[in-house]
Design an enzyme around this catalytic site. Structure first.
Site, PDB file in Angstrom:
ATOM      1  N   ARG A   1       0.819  -1.223   0.000  1.00 19.42           N
ATOM      2  CA  ARG A   1       0.000   0.000   0.000  1.00 19.42           C
ATOM      3  C   ARG A   1       0.853   1.273   0.000  1.00 19.42           C
ATOM      4  NH1 ARG A   1      -2.491  -3.422  -1.214  1.00 19.42           N
ATOM      5  NH2 ARG A   1      -4.492  -4.212  -0.502  1.00 19.42           N
TER       6      ARG A   1
ATOM      7  N   SER B   1     -11.098  -0.390   2.847  1.00 21.50           N
ATOM      8  CA  SER B   1     -10.446  -0.747   4.115  1.00 21.50           C
ATOM      9  C   SER B   1      -9.906   0.519   4.752  1.00 21.50           C
ATOM     10  CB  SER B   1      -9.287  -1.713   3.865  1.00 21.50           C
ATOM     11  OG  SER B   1      -9.766  -2.869   3.247  1.00 21.50           O
TER      12      SER B   1
ATOM     13  N   GLU C   1      -5.272   3.395   6.112  1.00 18.38           N
ATOM     14  CA  GLU C   1      -4.982   3.252   4.676  1.00 18.38           C
ATOM     15  C   GLU C   1      -5.476   4.495   3.943  1.00 18.38           C
ATOM     16  OE1 GLU C   1      -5.949  -0.515   2.731  1.00 18.38           O
ATOM     17  OE2 GLU C   1      -6.500   0.562   0.899  1.00 18.38           O
TER      18      GLU C   1
HETATM   19  C1  FAD Z   1     -15.445   0.398  -1.492  1.00 14.76           C
HETATM   20  C2  FAD Z   1     -13.961   0.532  -1.673  1.00 14.76           C
HETATM   21  C3  FAD Z   1     -13.174  -0.614  -1.790  1.00 14.76           C
HETATM   22  C4  FAD Z   1     -11.796  -0.512  -1.970  1.00 14.76           C
HETATM   23  N1  FAD Z   1     -11.057  -1.655  -2.092  1.00 14.76           N
HETATM   24  C5  FAD Z   1      -9.714  -1.581  -2.269  1.00 14.76           C
HETATM   25  C6  FAD Z   1      -8.933  -2.771  -2.429  1.00 14.76           C
HETATM   26  O1  FAD Z   1      -9.438  -3.883  -2.443  1.00 14.76           O
HETATM   27  N2  FAD Z   1      -7.602  -2.630  -2.592  1.00 14.76           N
HETATM   28  C7  FAD Z   1      -6.990  -1.406  -2.616  1.00 14.76           C
HETATM   29  O2  FAD Z   1      -5.763  -1.364  -2.770  1.00 14.76           O
HETATM   30  N3  FAD Z   1      -7.711  -0.261  -2.483  1.00 14.76           N
HETATM   31  C8  FAD Z   1      -9.045  -0.325  -2.318  1.00 14.76           C
HETATM   32  N4  FAD Z   1      -9.784   0.818  -2.170  1.00 14.76           N
HETATM   33  C9  FAD Z   1      -9.109   2.120  -2.205  1.00 14.76           C
HETATM   34  C10 FAD Z   1      -9.190   2.828  -3.593  1.00 14.76           C
HETATM   35  O3  FAD Z   1     -10.037   2.151  -4.448  1.00 14.76           O
HETATM   36  C11 FAD Z   1      -7.800   2.887  -4.227  1.00 14.76           C
HETATM   37  O4  FAD Z   1      -6.925   3.597  -3.384  1.00 14.76           O
HETATM   38  C12 FAD Z   1      -7.818   3.560  -5.604  1.00 14.76           C
HETATM   39  O5  FAD Z   1      -6.565   3.444  -6.209  1.00 14.76           O
HETATM   40  C13 FAD Z   1      -8.237   5.024  -5.523  1.00 14.76           C
HETATM   41  O6  FAD Z   1      -8.178   5.532  -6.832  1.00 14.76           O
HETATM   42  P1  FAD Z   1      -8.730   6.956  -7.179  1.00 14.76           P
HETATM   43  O7  FAD Z   1      -8.419   7.167  -8.616  1.00 14.76           O
HETATM   44  O8  FAD Z   1     -10.166   7.073  -6.747  1.00 14.76           O
HETATM   45  O9  FAD Z   1      -7.820   7.880  -6.286  1.00 14.76           O
HETATM   46  P2  FAD Z   1      -8.288   8.890  -5.156  1.00 14.76           P
HETATM   47  O10 FAD Z   1      -8.875   8.135  -4.001  1.00 14.76           O
HETATM   48  O11 FAD Z   1      -9.061   9.994  -5.785  1.00 14.76           O
HETATM   49  O12 FAD Z   1      -6.866   9.457  -4.734  1.00 14.76           O
HETATM   50  C14 FAD Z   1      -6.003   8.697  -3.925  1.00 14.76           C
HETATM   51  C15 FAD Z   1      -4.653   9.434  -3.919  1.00 14.76           C
HETATM   52  O13 FAD Z   1      -4.040   9.275  -5.194  1.00 14.76           O
HETATM   53  C16 FAD Z   1      -3.805  10.558  -5.787  1.00 14.76           C
HETATM   54  N5  FAD Z   1      -4.041  10.390  -7.232  1.00 14.76           N
HETATM   55  C17 FAD Z   1      -5.123   9.850  -7.849  1.00 14.76           C
HETATM   56  N6  FAD Z   1      -4.948   9.821  -9.172  1.00 14.76           N
HETATM   57  C18 FAD Z   1      -3.707  10.356  -9.414  1.00 14.76           C
HETATM   58  C19 FAD Z   1      -2.936  10.615 -10.580  1.00 14.76           C
HETATM   59  N7  FAD Z   1      -3.350  10.327 -11.822  1.00 14.76           N
HETATM   60  N8  FAD Z   1      -1.704  11.198 -10.416  1.00 14.76           N
HETATM   61  C20 FAD Z   1      -1.240  11.518  -9.193  1.00 14.76           C
HETATM   62  N9  FAD Z   1      -1.928  11.299  -8.058  1.00 14.76           N
HETATM   63  C21 FAD Z   1      -3.144  10.733  -8.167  1.00 14.76           C
HETATM   64  C22 FAD Z   1      -4.768  11.522  -5.101  1.00 14.76           C
HETATM   65  O14 FAD Z   1      -4.271  12.826  -5.124  1.00 14.76           O
HETATM   66  C23 FAD Z   1      -4.799  10.947  -3.698  1.00 14.76           C
HETATM   67  O15 FAD Z   1      -3.679  11.369  -2.958  1.00 14.76           O
HETATM   68  C24 FAD Z   1     -11.171   0.757  -2.005  1.00 14.76           C
HETATM   69  C25 FAD Z   1     -11.964   1.914  -1.898  1.00 14.76           C
HETATM   70  C26 FAD Z   1     -13.336   1.803  -1.736  1.00 14.76           C
HETATM   71  C27 FAD Z   1     -14.157   3.054  -1.654  1.00 14.76           C
END
Ligand code: FAD
Length: 293
Positions: free
Chosen positions: A113, A191, A285
């Site tokens: 992570r 999580s 996380e």
């Molecule tokens: C219901 C649920 C289940 C989940 N299950 C899992 C799981 O099984 N495993 C797991 O690992 N995670 C899980 N997550 C967490 C989440 O899905 C991941 O962290 C995912 O990668 C978030 O992506 P996002 O594009 O929405 O990023 P965001 O949540 O919008 O951003 C997360 C971080 O990344 C940065 N970021 C996003 N895109 C970029 C980019 N292109 N360039 C630079 N920085 C960027 C943002 O600034 C922020 O700091 C879960 C979340 C939810 C809500």
């Protein structure tokens, strides 16, 4: 009227954004880096598309919400595999240097992570991710017990990628880990805490039935969910507008009227319970904006 962030967060929480930009091209993305999160390629749509094209390697990561660009940030993973296993390189816009920078897999400093991008918050905007996948219909080895038993295969066996995707989506749905705006059990950030990685000595003090996964460096990963449940945190528990998902103890949820402060209070309760019972401090996380645990 400013755009409300509650319209864009899986917790359905968040006030008016100072600026809200929806970028549609790479140029706009670089020129308006604050729009990076909104400009991304949907992760699960990408996974479905790539599996359909006959590639294997992402099947256990089906159904994780978010974007492709967000995936390397915390090295997303699920059901025994992490995205770092199949990333060849990541191309970014380095806001500090004002230049593009491409990271090889090892330069991404991936770990559980975490990544170089997470360690340098806000510095690198991920523009594209290059994956190195196998061509074929069989999955990566199934290393996660629950998934192996759902599929009816031995641990380390392979299965059809299409079956693995279906199984993962079913398991995730049962745990409220697929977003569904009609189901408050999924109004979470996934999580909330990472699984703690303990020294061998600290792990030896855990009860015999606590889950233990030995790491390459000899440390031991245990289950944050197990610790919470055995410290008295209950599925379905409610605290003000926040609560614990009735499907998965690690998901702290907005029951409908939670503020960000309610979620943090709920997290503090869970963290204190685990610290009092086991002496282990759970690390979040999720990332906090404007408040802390
Ligand atoms: C219901 C649920 C289940 C989940 N299950 C899992 C799981 O099984 N495993 C797991 O690992 N995670 C899980 N997550 C967490 C989440 O899905 C991941 O962290 C995912 O990668 C978030 O992506 P996002 O594009 O929405 O990023 P965001 O949540 O919008 O951003 C997360 C971080 O990344 C940065 N970021 C996003 N895109 C970029 C980019 N292109 N360039 C630079 N920085 C960027 C943002 O600034 C922020 O700091 C879960 C979340 C939810 C809500």
């Amino acid at each position: 009227m400013s755009e409300l962030l509650s319209n864009h967060t899986s917790l359905h929480i968040g006030g008016p954004a100072k600026t809200f930009v929806r970028a549609t091209t790479e140029e706009e993305l670089v020129n308006a880096v604050k729009a990076a999160d909104a400009a991304g390629e949907d992760w699960d749509g990408f996974v479905a598309w790539i599996l359909d094209k006959g590639f294997a390697g992402l099947e256990t990561m089906s159904g994780i919400p978010g974007t492709v660009g967000g995936a390397p940030i915390q090295n997303i993973g699920a059901y025994g595999h992490e995205v770092s296993e199949v990333i060849a390189r990541v191309r970014t816009w380095d806001r500090k240097a004002g230049a593009y920078k491409t990271f090889s897999n090892s330069e991404c400093e991936f770990s559980y992570r975490s990544s170089v991008f997470k360690k340098n918050p806000g510095r690198y905007v991920i523009i594209d991710v290059t994956f190195q996948l196998r061509n074929g219909e069989m999955s990566l080895p199934i290393t996660y017990k629950e998934l192996a038993s759902y599929l009816g295969v031995e641990l380390e066996a392979r299965a059809l990628v299409s079956d693995v995707r279906k199984a993962v989506l079913a398991l995730r749905a049962a745990k409220g880990m697929l977003l569904d705006s009609n189901d408050h059990d999924t109004w979470s950030a996934g999580s909330f805490f990472v699984n703690p990685i303990l020294s061998a000595e600290a792990a030896a003090k855990l009860p015999a039935d606590a889950p233990r996964w030995i790491q390459e460096d000899g440390r031991v990963k245990t289950s944050a969910a197990w610790l919470m449940e055995h410290a008295g945190v209950k599925k379905g528990q409610i605290h003000n507008g926040a609560g614990v998902s009735s499907k998965h103890v690690l998901a702290l949820v907005n029951t409908g009227s939670a503020t960000a402060a309610d979620i943090v209070d709920m997290a503090r309760l869970a963290r204190s319970a685990v610290k009092d019972k086991f002496g282990i401090v759970l690390e979040p996380e999720v990332q906090f904006v404007g408040l802390s645990l």
